[in-house]
Design a protein around this motif. Structure first.
Motif, mmCIF file in Angstrom:
data_model
loop_
_atom_site.group_PDB
_atom_site.id
_atom_site.type_symbol
_atom_site.label_atom_id
_atom_site.label_comp_id
_atom_site.label_asym_id
_atom_site.label_seq_id
_atom_site.Cartn_x
_atom_site.Cartn_y
_atom_site.Cartn_z
ATOM 1 N N GLU A 24 0.839 -1.204 0.000
ATOM 2 C CA GLU A 24 0.000 0.000 0.000
ATOM 3 C C GLU A 24 0.875 1.255 0.000
ATOM 4 O O GLU A 24 0.667 2.181 -0.791
ATOM 5 C CB GLU A 24 -0.912 0.012 1.234
ATOM 6 C CG GLU A 24 -1.728 1.291 1.316
ATOM 7 C CD GLU A 24 -2.354 1.538 2.691
ATOM 8 O OE1 GLU A 24 -2.333 0.640 3.533
ATOM 9 O OE2 GLU A 24 -2.849 2.655 2.897
ATOM 10 N N ALA A 27 2.581 1.868 -3.292
ATOM 11 C CA ALA A 27 1.638 2.354 -4.312
ATOM 12 C C ALA A 27 1.301 3.828 -4.072
ATOM 13 O O ALA A 27 1.240 4.627 -5.005
ATOM 14 C CB ALA A 27 0.369 1.497 -4.298
ATOM 15 N N TYR A 107 -6.677 8.360 -6.459
ATOM 16 C CA TYR A 107 -6.322 6.991 -6.055
ATOM 17 C C TYR A 107 -7.091 6.625 -4.802
ATOM 18 O O TYR A 107 -7.528 7.494 -4.043
ATOM 19 C CB TYR A 107 -4.805 6.819 -5.861
ATOM 20 C CG TYR A 107 -4.192 7.445 -4.630
ATOM 21 C CD1 TYR A 107 -4.325 6.847 -3.375
ATOM 22 C CD2 TYR A 107 -3.451 8.619 -4.720
ATOM 23 C CE1 TYR A 107 -3.741 7.416 -2.251
ATOM 24 C CE2 TYR A 107 -2.866 9.190 -3.586
ATOM 25 C CZ TYR A 107 -3.021 8.580 -2.362
ATOM 26 O OH TYR A 107 -2.456 9.131 -1.247
ATOM 27 N N TYR A 109 -7.602 3.274 -1.687
ATOM 28 C CA TYR A 109 -7.104 2.019 -1.134
ATOM 29 C C TYR A 109 -8.153 1.484 -0.180
ATOM 30 O O TYR A 109 -8.717 2.246 0.610
ATOM 31 C CB TYR A 109 -5.800 2.246 -0.354
ATOM 32 C CG TYR A 109 -5.361 0.995 0.370
ATOM 33 C CD1 TYR A 109 -4.723 -0.014 -0.322
ATOM 34 C CD2 TYR A 109 -5.650 0.797 1.717
ATOM 35 C CE1 TYR A 109 -4.348 -1.187 0.307
ATOM 36 C CE2 TYR A 109 -5.278 -0.381 2.359
ATOM 37 C CZ TYR A 109 -4.632 -1.361 1.642
ATOM 38 O OH TYR A 109 -4.271 -2.529 2.262
ATOM 39 N N VAL A 149 2.363 1.676 -13.332
ATOM 40 C CA VAL A 149 2.338 0.328 -12.748
ATOM 41 C C VAL A 149 3.729 -0.305 -12.861
ATOM 42 O O VAL A 149 4.205 -0.979 -11.942
ATOM 43 C CB VAL A 149 1.272 -0.574 -13.428
ATOM 44 C CG1 VAL A 149 1.335 -1.986 -12.882
ATOM 45 C CG2 VAL A 149 -0.123 0.006 -13.243
ATOM 46 N N PHE A 152 5.902 1.107 -10.197
ATOM 47 C CA PHE A 152 5.499 0.509 -8.925
ATOM 48 C C PHE A 152 6.089 -0.899 -8.778
ATOM 49 O O PHE A 152 6.692 -1.233 -7.769
ATOM 50 C CB PHE A 152 3.966 0.493 -8.886
ATOM 51 C CG PHE A 152 3.359 -0.444 -7.892
ATOM 52 C CD1 PHE A 152 3.371 -0.143 -6.533
ATOM 53 C CD2 PHE A 152 2.744 -1.620 -8.306
ATOM 54 C CE1 PHE A 152 2.800 -1.008 -5.616
ATOM 55 C CE2 PHE A 152 2.174 -2.486 -7.395
ATOM 56 C CZ PHE A 152 2.206 -2.177 -6.046
ATOM 57 N N ARG A 153 5.963 -1.710 -9.811
ATOM 58 C CA ARG A 153 6.422 -3.101 -9.677
ATOM 59 C C ARG A 153 7.950 -3.150 -9.639
ATOM 60 O O ARG A 153 8.528 -4.008 -8.983
ATOM 61 C CB ARG A 153 5.820 -3.998 -10.755
ATOM 62 C CG ARG A 153 6.290 -3.810 -12.176
ATOM 63 C CD ARG A 153 7.400 -4.760 -12.561
ATOM 64 N NE ARG A 153 8.157 -4.226 -13.666
ATOM 65 C CZ ARG A 153 9.414 -4.529 -13.902
ATOM 66 N NH1 ARG A 153 10.069 -5.335 -13.117
ATOM 67 N NH2 ARG A 153 10.039 -4.004 -14.929
ATOM 68 N N VAL A 280 -2.372 -6.861 -11.310
ATOM 69 C CA VAL A 280 -2.896 -5.511 -11.561
ATOM 70 C C VAL A 280 -3.738 -5.609 -12.835
ATOM 71 O O VAL A 280 -3.385 -6.344 -13.752
ATOM 72 C CB VAL A 280 -1.762 -4.485 -11.813
ATOM 73 C CG1 VAL A 280 -2.327 -3.078 -11.988
ATOM 74 C CG2 VAL A 280 -0.734 -4.496 -10.689
ATOM 75 N N ILE A 304 -4.720 -2.468 -8.300
ATOM 76 C CA ILE A 304 -3.691 -3.420 -7.882
ATOM 77 C C ILE A 304 -4.328 -4.373 -6.872
ATOM 78 O O ILE A 304 -4.987 -3.929 -5.932
ATOM 79 C CB ILE A 304 -2.540 -2.658 -7.179
ATOM 80 C CG1 ILE A 304 -1.847 -1.722 -8.165
ATOM 81 C CG2 ILE A 304 -1.556 -3.620 -6.533
ATOM 82 C CD1 ILE A 304 -0.901 -0.716 -7.489
ATOM 83 N N VAL A 306 -3.726 -6.043 -3.871
ATOM 84 C CA VAL A 306 -2.649 -5.830 -2.900
ATOM 85 C C VAL A 306 -2.172 -7.154 -2.274
ATOM 86 O O VAL A 306 -0.972 -7.412 -2.172
ATOM 87 C CB VAL A 306 -3.109 -4.812 -1.828
ATOM 88 C CG1 VAL A 306 -2.082 -4.675 -0.721
ATOM 89 C CG2 VAL A 306 -3.342 -3.456 -2.492
#
Ligand code: HAM
Length: 418
Positions: A24, A27, A107, A109, A149, A152-153, A280, A304, A306
């Motif tokens: 989290e 991201a 965004y 979560y 993305v 992020f990865r 994702v 995503i 999580v």
């Protein structure tokens, strides 16, 4: 009846909770870098919102909703959210942003609920970190999301394969849908039971058939039906991904399980989570704001999974991360007072400190400190009190020294930085 947790629901304890929190946080950091702001929306919405967006014939709405009548209003069925996109679109319209200030980047979560058959990486409550962009119809926006993305990865050190496709739009989709319908009717005797149901109601889902993958591979491909603007759009997305060095494959069978998609769809696939490999997923949904009563504003986004990402990460790392820098062992009541004082001082110096229960013997407490993964055990007994010192035991090499009480914070900080 034993009060155990429900099937498909998880208790995330210690390292497992830390892994999810870490995903989290990572991201959030990346999303903030893209100047996206947070939106918090309710967990509960009207069922109708999902019927009109995710799609009445989607598995999510047809089979997986947690829905119930509202006691205050029998006409209204409420539903726990199975995904974030519809709620974000509703909130965007509710706030009047679609008309007053349509270009928005959000965004979110939080937990989502789907009554799926549980298996590794598939839960009935799971967290999504999602991004939704409104008011941007250009291909660069889709590419930018995939690039985000990828960033992020990479930050997580996770290998994924990006798959992209285009599902066309209101102009070209009907011809593709018709071709699938005809193909399905021609292969009726070979289609599985689920596909029989899908055929007339939602023929695009025929491509998603996991029962006979070989047969599905012979179905018409959306790429062959794209109108010129849709073709140009996906070509630009691909070009921009190539320029940004984001490797991807085109998967013409990528239809996604939700109904609102138009043009670009994509998934990031990891082989570290078993069968549930999409970590994702997202795409463009240009008609959705209007379909839910808003202005004609373009939309695109992703979510995503999580827990799936957390499963793909190295679990040992989160066991180590939670370990205290120091475990304090106080032998006796007087020592406890000094120990608490020392703990406060070390915490102020930003160290992670755990006070061990004074109710056991030194040997047992040292074993416990070791099991916690503490770097140091700090021991205070009557002798130490009398001399204003603390026994500092480095649990990594069992070296022990007596140091003045006043020097402990400095000593630990120096040792931990090394
Ligand atoms: P989705 O593909 O249904 O898309 O879900 C996105 C991701 O959530 C999946 O790729 C997976 O990682 C995770 N996920 C889904 N179901 C489960 C489950 N039962 N257990 C664990 N993880 C799961 C959406 O939800 C769209 N709202 C994404 C989107 C946003 N499209 C545009 N904007």
């Amino acid at each position: 009846m034993a009060l155990t947790r429900l099937r498909g629901f998880q208790d995330l304890i210690g390292p497992d909770a830390r892994a999810v929190g870490f995903v989290e946080q990572c991201a959030r950091t990346v999303a903030e870098r893209y100047s996206i702001s947070e939106i918090r929306i309710p967990l509960l919405e009207r069922l109708e919102l999902y019927q009109r967006s995710s799609g009445e014939t989607s598995d999510v709405v047809e089979k997986q909703m947690y829905a119930f009548a509202d006691r205050d209003d029998a006409q209204t069925t409420l539903a726990l959210r199975p995904e974030g996109t519809p709620g974000v679109v509703r909130a965007y319209i509710d706030a009047g942003l679609d008309r007053s200030d349509p270009e928005q980047r959000f965004y979110y979560y939080g937990p989502m609920f789907r009554r799926e058959r549980p298996q590794k990486g598939r839960f009935r409550q799971f967290n999504q970190f999602g991004v939704e962009i409104f008011g941007r119809a250009d291909a660069a926006c889709d590419a930018d999301l995939i690039i985000m993305v990828d960033e992020f990865r990479r930050e997580l050190g996770l290998e994924v394969e990006f798959q992209v496709n285009s599902l066309g739009d209101a102009t070209c989709r009907p011809a593709f849908r018709q071709a699938l319908l005809e193909w399905g009717r021609a292969h009726l005797d070979q289609l599985c039971e689920d596909c029989h149901a899908r055929l007339e109601r939602n023929p695009l889902r025929l491509l998603d058939c996991k029962t006979d993958v070989k047969l599905a591979a012979t179905a018409p491909s959306s790429a062959d039906y794209l109108c010129d603007p849709c073709r140009k759009h996906i070509e630009t997305v691909e070009e921009l991904l190539t320029k940004a060095n984001v490797p991807y494959v085109v998967n013409p069978r990528l239809v996604r399980g939700l109904d609102y998609y138009t043009r670009t769809t994509f998934e990031a696939i990891s082989n570290a989570v078993g069968a549930q490999s999409a970590v994702v997923a997202g795409g463009r949904y240009d008609g959705l704001v209007e379909a839910l009563g808003g202005a004609a504003v373009a939309g695109t986004g992703f979510a995503i999974g999580v827990e799936r990402i957390a499963l793909a990460l190295d679990a040992d790392r989160f066991k180590r991360d939670g370990a205290p820098d120091a475990a304090i062992i106080a032998m006796g009541d007087r020592a406890t007072v000094t120990a608490m004082d020392l703990a406060r001082e070390l915490r102020t110096a930003r160290l992670r400190v755990e006070m061990l229960s004074p109710e056991r013997g030194l040997k047992a407490l040292l074993r416990r400190a070791d099991r916690l993964g503490a770097h140091f055990a700090l021991i205070i007994g009557d002798n130490e009190l009398a001399q204003s010192v603390v026994q500092v035991r480095d649990l990594r090499n069992s070296a022990q020294q007596s140091l003045p009480r006043a020097d402990i914070a400095m000593h630990l900080r120096a040792a931990l930085i090394r």
